[in-house]
Design a protein around this motif. Structure first.
Motif, PDB file in Angstrom:
ATOM      1  N   TYR A 111       0.852  -1.187   0.000  1.00 29.18           N
ATOM      2  CA  TYR A 111       0.000   0.000   0.000  1.00 29.18           C
ATOM      3  C   TYR A 111       0.889   1.240   0.000  1.00 29.18           C
ATOM      4  O   TYR A 111       1.846   1.317   0.774  1.00 29.18           O
ATOM      5  CB  TYR A 111      -0.899   0.032   1.244  1.00 29.18           C
ATOM      6  CG  TYR A 111      -2.357  -0.167   0.931  1.00 29.18           C
ATOM      7  CD1 TYR A 111      -2.937  -1.419   1.023  1.00 29.18           C
ATOM      8  CD2 TYR A 111      -3.155   0.908   0.543  1.00 29.18           C
ATOM      9  CE1 TYR A 111      -4.276  -1.601   0.718  1.00 29.18           C
ATOM     10  CE2 TYR A 111      -4.490   0.735   0.237  1.00 29.18           C
ATOM     11  CZ  TYR A 111      -5.054  -0.524   0.340  1.00 29.18           C
ATOM     12  OH  TYR A 111      -6.373  -0.698   0.043  1.00 29.18           O
TER      13      TYR A 111
ATOM     14  N   TYR B 124       1.141   5.690  -0.410  1.00 28.04           N
ATOM     15  CA  TYR B 124       0.401   6.923  -0.131  1.00 28.04           C
ATOM     16  C   TYR B 124       1.233   8.145  -0.494  1.00 28.04           C
ATOM     17  O   TYR B 124       2.463   8.113  -0.433  1.00 28.04           O
ATOM     18  CB  TYR B 124       0.076   7.028   1.372  1.00 28.04           C
ATOM     19  CG  TYR B 124      -0.475   5.778   2.005  1.00 28.04           C
ATOM     20  CD1 TYR B 124       0.379   4.774   2.449  1.00 28.04           C
ATOM     21  CD2 TYR B 124      -1.846   5.611   2.151  1.00 28.04           C
ATOM     22  CE1 TYR B 124      -0.123   3.617   3.030  1.00 28.04           C
ATOM     23  CE2 TYR B 124      -2.350   4.456   2.743  1.00 28.04           C
ATOM     24  CZ  TYR B 124      -1.488   3.471   3.173  1.00 28.04           C
ATOM     25  OH  TYR B 124      -1.983   2.328   3.748  1.00 28.04           O
TER      26      TYR B 124
ATOM     27  N   LEU C  31       0.199  -5.073   3.800  1.00 25.64           N
ATOM     28  CA  LEU C  31      -1.232  -5.365   3.695  1.00 25.64           C
ATOM     29  C   LEU C  31      -1.736  -6.159   4.889  1.00 25.64           C
ATOM     30  O   LEU C  31      -2.923  -6.214   5.153  1.00 25.64           O
ATOM     31  CB  LEU C  31      -1.473  -6.163   2.409  1.00 25.64           C
ATOM     32  CG  LEU C  31      -2.923  -6.285   1.922  1.00 25.64           C
ATOM     33  CD1 LEU C  31      -3.540  -4.911   1.767  1.00 25.64           C
ATOM     34  CD2 LEU C  31      -2.958  -7.047   0.626  1.00 25.64           C
TER      35      LEU C  31
ATOM     36  N   GLY D 128      -4.119  -4.457   7.318  1.00 26.00           N
ATOM     37  CA  GLY D 128      -5.216  -3.693   6.747  1.00 26.00           C
ATOM     38  C   GLY D 128      -5.071  -2.206   7.028  1.00 26.00           C
ATOM     39  O   GLY D 128      -3.958  -1.692   7.143  1.00 26.00           O
ATOM     40  N   PRO D 129      -6.192  -1.501   7.188  1.00 24.41           N
ATOM     41  CA  PRO D 129      -6.133  -0.040   7.361  1.00 24.41           C
ATOM     42  C   PRO D 129      -5.388   0.401   8.614  1.00 24.41           C
ATOM     43  O   PRO D 129      -5.007   1.557   8.718  1.00 24.41           O
ATOM     44  CB  PRO D 129      -7.617   0.352   7.444  1.00 24.41           C
ATOM     45  CG  PRO D 129      -8.344  -0.732   6.752  1.00 24.41           C
ATOM     46  CD  PRO D 129      -7.576  -1.974   7.054  1.00 24.41           C
TER      47      PRO D 129
ATOM     48  N   ASP E 197      -2.563  -0.938   9.644  1.00 24.25           N
ATOM     49  CA  ASP E 197      -1.144  -1.245   9.559  1.00 24.25           C
ATOM     50  C   ASP E 197      -0.353   0.055   9.512  1.00 24.25           C
ATOM     51  O   ASP E 197      -0.766   1.024   8.882  1.00 24.25           O
ATOM     52  CB  ASP E 197      -0.868  -2.094   8.329  1.00 24.25           C
ATOM     53  CG  ASP E 197       0.289  -3.045   8.572  1.00 24.25           C
ATOM     54  OD1 ASP E 197       0.988  -3.371   7.611  1.00 24.25           O
ATOM     55  OD2 ASP E 197       0.490  -3.446   9.731  1.00 24.25           O
ATOM     56  N   THR E 198       0.757   0.066  10.184  1.00 19.63           N
ATOM     57  CA  THR E 198       1.533   1.292  10.329  1.00 19.63           C
ATOM     58  C   THR E 198       1.976   1.838   8.978  1.00 19.63           C
ATOM     59  O   THR E 198       2.497   1.095   8.142  1.00 19.63           O
ATOM     60  CB  THR E 198       2.769   1.024  11.195  1.00 19.63           C
ATOM     61  OG1 THR E 198       2.354   0.526  12.459  1.00 19.63           O
ATOM     62  CG2 THR E 198       3.585   2.299  11.381  1.00 19.63           C
ATOM     63  N   GLN E 199       1.763   3.114   8.784  1.00 21.18           N
ATOM     64  CA  GLN E 199       2.259   3.790   7.594  1.00 21.18           C
ATOM     65  C   GLN E 199       3.622   4.395   7.922  1.00 21.18           C
ATOM     66  O   GLN E 199       3.751   5.180   8.858  1.00 21.18           O
ATOM     67  CB  GLN E 199       1.270   4.875   7.149  1.00 21.18           C
ATOM     68  CG  GLN E 199      -0.058   4.299   6.690  1.00 21.18           C
ATOM     69  CD  GLN E 199      -1.017   5.349   6.176  1.00 21.18           C
ATOM     70  OE1 GLN E 199      -0.617   6.424   5.726  1.00 21.18           O
ATOM     71  NE2 GLN E 199      -2.299   5.036   6.224  1.00 21.18           N
ATOM     72  N   TYR E 200       4.603   4.034   7.122  1.00 17.96           N
ATOM     73  CA  TYR E 200       5.965   4.526   7.306  1.00 17.96           C
ATOM     74  C   TYR E 200       6.224   5.612   6.263  1.00 17.96           C
ATOM     75  O   TYR E 200       5.995   5.404   5.074  1.00 17.96           O
ATOM     76  CB  TYR E 200       6.979   3.384   7.153  1.00 17.96           C
ATOM     77  CG  TYR E 200       6.869   2.366   8.251  1.00 17.96           C
ATOM     78  CD1 TYR E 200       6.030   1.260   8.122  1.00 17.96           C
ATOM     79  CD2 TYR E 200       7.579   2.523   9.431  1.00 17.96           C
ATOM     80  CE1 TYR E 200       5.911   0.329   9.135  1.00 17.96           C
ATOM     81  CE2 TYR E 200       7.468   1.587  10.456  1.00 17.96           C
ATOM     82  CZ  TYR E 200       6.625   0.499  10.305  1.00 17.96           C
ATOM     83  OH  TYR E 200       6.502  -0.410  11.323  1.00 17.96           O
TER      84      TYR E 200
END
Lengths: 114, 116
Positions: B31, B33, B97, B100-101, B103-106
């Protein structure tokens, strides 16, 4: 509209003291809450998160408290060190809606006085 | 420790020009961003991308913006005709993944875009 706000833009603490950074959010559907730290010239660095089914979570020297009733969360840093000086952001998510989007607050600048 | 990288660190462009900001997400993440931060303001979500298509986008992400994963490692943000108000710090982030939503965004270190 949805917003995430911070109570104080700046916070100065003495080295060794505990720090408390506060955050208010407005979207009652938010179910995922994260604290990020941003040092000068760097991107946001994950510190700790908490789901809405919890009201407290502890990490190494950090604790996040969540009060869903008043839509408030806080980050507590124990024995604050000079390396903790940074801008701290809270962010919220709505995983129940299947959304991966994070909504950030404006940030609190933490300054540690040696 | 794996990290998200971004290039360039600073991009200066003239109004109306096209810019491409580049990101290399963490290798096993699926994922991706883009967020932006106008000076003195909040970090704002632009777009999320999964399985070679946009999964969510904000109102900011209008027709002037596009994203692409041109190969197995890069993730790009293109602004077709830059405006003065596009000047901001642009952050790329990635997550696996598995969680899901939640999960840590790095996040990467960001690209500072200055439109003159």
């Amino acid at each position: 509209g949805e917003s995430v706000g911070l109570h104080l833009p700046t916070l100065s603490v003495q080295e060794g003291d505990n720090s408390i950074i506060n955050c208010a959010y407005s979207n009652s559907a938010s179910d995922y809450f994260i604290w990020y730290k941003q040092e000068s010239g760097k991107g946001p660095q994950f510190i700790i998160d908490i789901r809405s089914n919890m009201d407290k979570r502890q990490g190494q020297r950090v604790t996040v408290l969540l009060n869903k009733t008043v839509k408030h969360l806080s980050l507590q840093i124990a024995a604050t060190q000079p390396g903790d000086s940074a801008v701290y952001f809270c962010a919220t998510g709505n995983s129940g809606a299947g959304s991966y989007q994070l909504t950030f607050g404006k940030g609190t600048k933490l300054s540690v006085i040696p | 420790e794996p990290e998200v990288t971004q290039t360039p660190s600073h991009q200066v462009t003239q109004m109306g020009q096209e810019v491409i900001l580049r990101c290399v997400p963490i290798s096993n993440h699926l994922y991706f961003y883009w967020y932006r931060q106008i000076l003195g303001q909040k970090v704002e979500f632009l777009v999320s991308f999964y399985n070679n298509e946009i999964s969510e986008k904000s109102e900011i992400f209008d027709d002037q913006f596009s994203v692409e994963r041109p190969d197995g490692s890069n993730f790009t943000l293109k602004i077709r005709s830059t405006k003065l108000e596009d000047s901001a710090m642009y952050f790329c982030a990635s997550s696996s993944l598995a969680g899901g939503p939640t999960d840590t965004q790095y996040f990467g270190p960001g690209t500072r875009l200055t439109v003159l």
